[in-house]
Design a protein around this motif. Structure first.
Motif, short mmCIF file in Angstrom:
data_model
loop_
_atom_site.label_atom_id
_atom_site.label_comp_id
_atom_site.label_asym_id
_atom_site.label_seq_id
_atom_site.Cartn_x
_atom_site.Cartn_y
_atom_site.Cartn_z
N LEU A 280 0.85 -1.19 0.00
CA LEU A 280 0.00 0.00 0.00
C LEU A 280 0.88 1.24 0.00
CD1 LEU A 280 -2.75 -1.05 2.57
CD2 LEU A 280 -2.98 -0.91 0.09
N PHE A 281 0.59 2.15 -0.91
CA PHE A 281 1.27 3.44 -0.96
C PHE A 281 0.32 4.51 -0.43
CE2 PHE A 281 4.61 2.99 -4.62
CZ PHE A 281 5.11 1.86 -4.02
N LEU A 282 0.87 5.47 0.27
CA LEU A 282 0.07 6.59 0.77
C LEU A 282 0.54 7.87 0.08
CD1 LEU A 282 0.00 5.86 4.62
CD2 LEU A 282 -1.57 5.06 2.86
N GLY B 105 0.39 18.07 -6.58
CA GLY B 105 1.74 18.64 -6.68
C GLY B 105 2.61 18.37 -5.46
N ASN B 106 2.07 17.68 -4.47
CA ASN B 106 2.87 17.27 -3.31
C ASN B 106 3.27 15.81 -3.54
OD1 ASN B 106 3.69 16.12 -0.87
ND2 ASN B 106 2.34 17.40 0.36
N ALA C 52 4.68 14.29 -12.10
CA ALA C 52 3.78 14.89 -13.09
C ALA C 52 2.35 14.54 -12.71
CB ALA C 52 4.10 14.36 -14.48
N THR C 53 1.51 15.57 -12.64
CA THR C 53 0.10 15.39 -12.29
C THR C 53 -0.73 16.29 -13.19
OG1 THR C 53 0.80 15.12 -9.99
CG2 THR C 53 -1.55 15.40 -10.37
N PHE C 54 -1.87 15.77 -13.62
CA PHE C 54 -2.72 16.51 -14.54
C PHE C 54 -4.14 16.50 -14.01
CE2 PHE C 54 0.81 14.51 -16.57
CZ PHE C 54 1.40 15.57 -17.23
N VAL C 55 -4.68 17.69 -13.80
CA VAL C 55 -6.05 17.82 -13.31
C VAL C 55 -6.91 18.20 -14.51
CG1 VAL C 55 -7.56 19.06 -11.72
CG2 VAL C 55 -5.22 18.48 -11.03
N VAL C 56 -7.85 17.32 -14.84
CA VAL C 56 -8.56 17.43 -16.11
C VAL C 56 -10.06 17.63 -15.87
CG1 VAL C 56 -9.11 16.21 -18.26
CG2 VAL C 56 -6.86 15.89 -17.19
N VAL D 79 -6.79 21.18 -19.04
CA VAL D 79 -5.79 20.42 -18.27
C VAL D 79 -4.93 21.39 -17.47
CG1 VAL D 79 -3.89 18.77 -18.38
CG2 VAL D 79 -5.69 18.69 -20.11
N GLN D 80 -4.86 21.18 -16.16
CA GLN D 80 -3.90 21.92 -15.33
C GLN D 80 -2.75 20.97 -15.05
OE1 GLN D 80 -7.02 23.05 -12.31
NE2 GLN D 80 -5.49 24.64 -12.00
N ARG D 81 -1.52 21.46 -15.23
CA ARG D 81 -0.33 20.61 -15.09
C ARG D 81 0.43 20.95 -13.82
NH1 ARG D 81 0.48 18.65 -20.42
NH2 ARG D 81 -1.18 19.55 -21.65
N PHE D 82 0.91 19.93 -13.12
CA PHE D 82 1.70 20.11 -11.91
C PHE D 82 2.90 19.19 -11.95
CE2 PHE D 82 -2.69 21.02 -11.03
CZ PHE D 82 -2.67 22.16 -10.24
N GLY D 83 3.97 19.60 -11.27
CA GLY D 83 5.15 18.74 -11.15
C GLY D 83 6.22 19.12 -12.16
#
Ligand code: ZN
Length: 133
Positions: free
Chosen positions: A32-34, A40-41, A102-106, A111-115
């Motif tokens: 399990l990963f948390l 972006g964190n 890299a994270t993308f909020v769609v 698309v908002q890009r983070f990372g």
């Protein structure tokens, strides 16, 4: 701002507490990963026994229904549904590659890009081929 994350397959809430809980598999290792619910964190908590090298691609599964969370947009990404209090529903695509941030909020064709590695995914189509709005 409260963010709630859900499995896109069974709609189970995956952050009932402070962290998003996801099952991770790499070769014969599973655990399990948390993750932080903050976009972006990239602070990641994982079992000590789980050894990853930069560039390893991990497969994520819903801990509730077992569905593969890989994104159809790109083989390097996984996807969760997200509801942000007061803002509505989004898809959050994030990197499956260890060390790649890299994270993308769609939502609604935007698309908002983070990372710091998000640039490498400039050409990803998050909206499906020929899909009508
Ligand atoms: Zn599920």
């Amino acid at each position: 701002m409260k963010r709630s994350y859900f499995c896109p397959h069974c709609e189970a809430m995956l952050n009932p507490g402070q962290k998003i809980v996801i099952k991770a598999v790499k070769d014969l290792a599973a655990g399990l990963f948390l993750f932080s619910p903050q976009v972006g964190n990239y602070n990641l908590i994982m079992p000590d026994s789980f050894r990853l090298s930069i560039g390893d691609r991990v497969t994520f599964y819903c801990p509730v229904c077992g569905a593969d969370l890989s994104s159809e947009a790109d083989t390097d990404l996984a996807v969760l549904d997200c509801i942000v209090e007061g803002k509505g529903a989004f898809e959050v695509h994030f990197s499956r590659v260890f060390g790649k941030h890299a994270t993308f909020v769609v939502r609604d064709g935007q698309v908002q890009r983070f990372g710091e590695h998000a640039e490498a995914y400039q050409t990803v189509n998050f909206f499906g081929e020929g899909e009508k709005e």
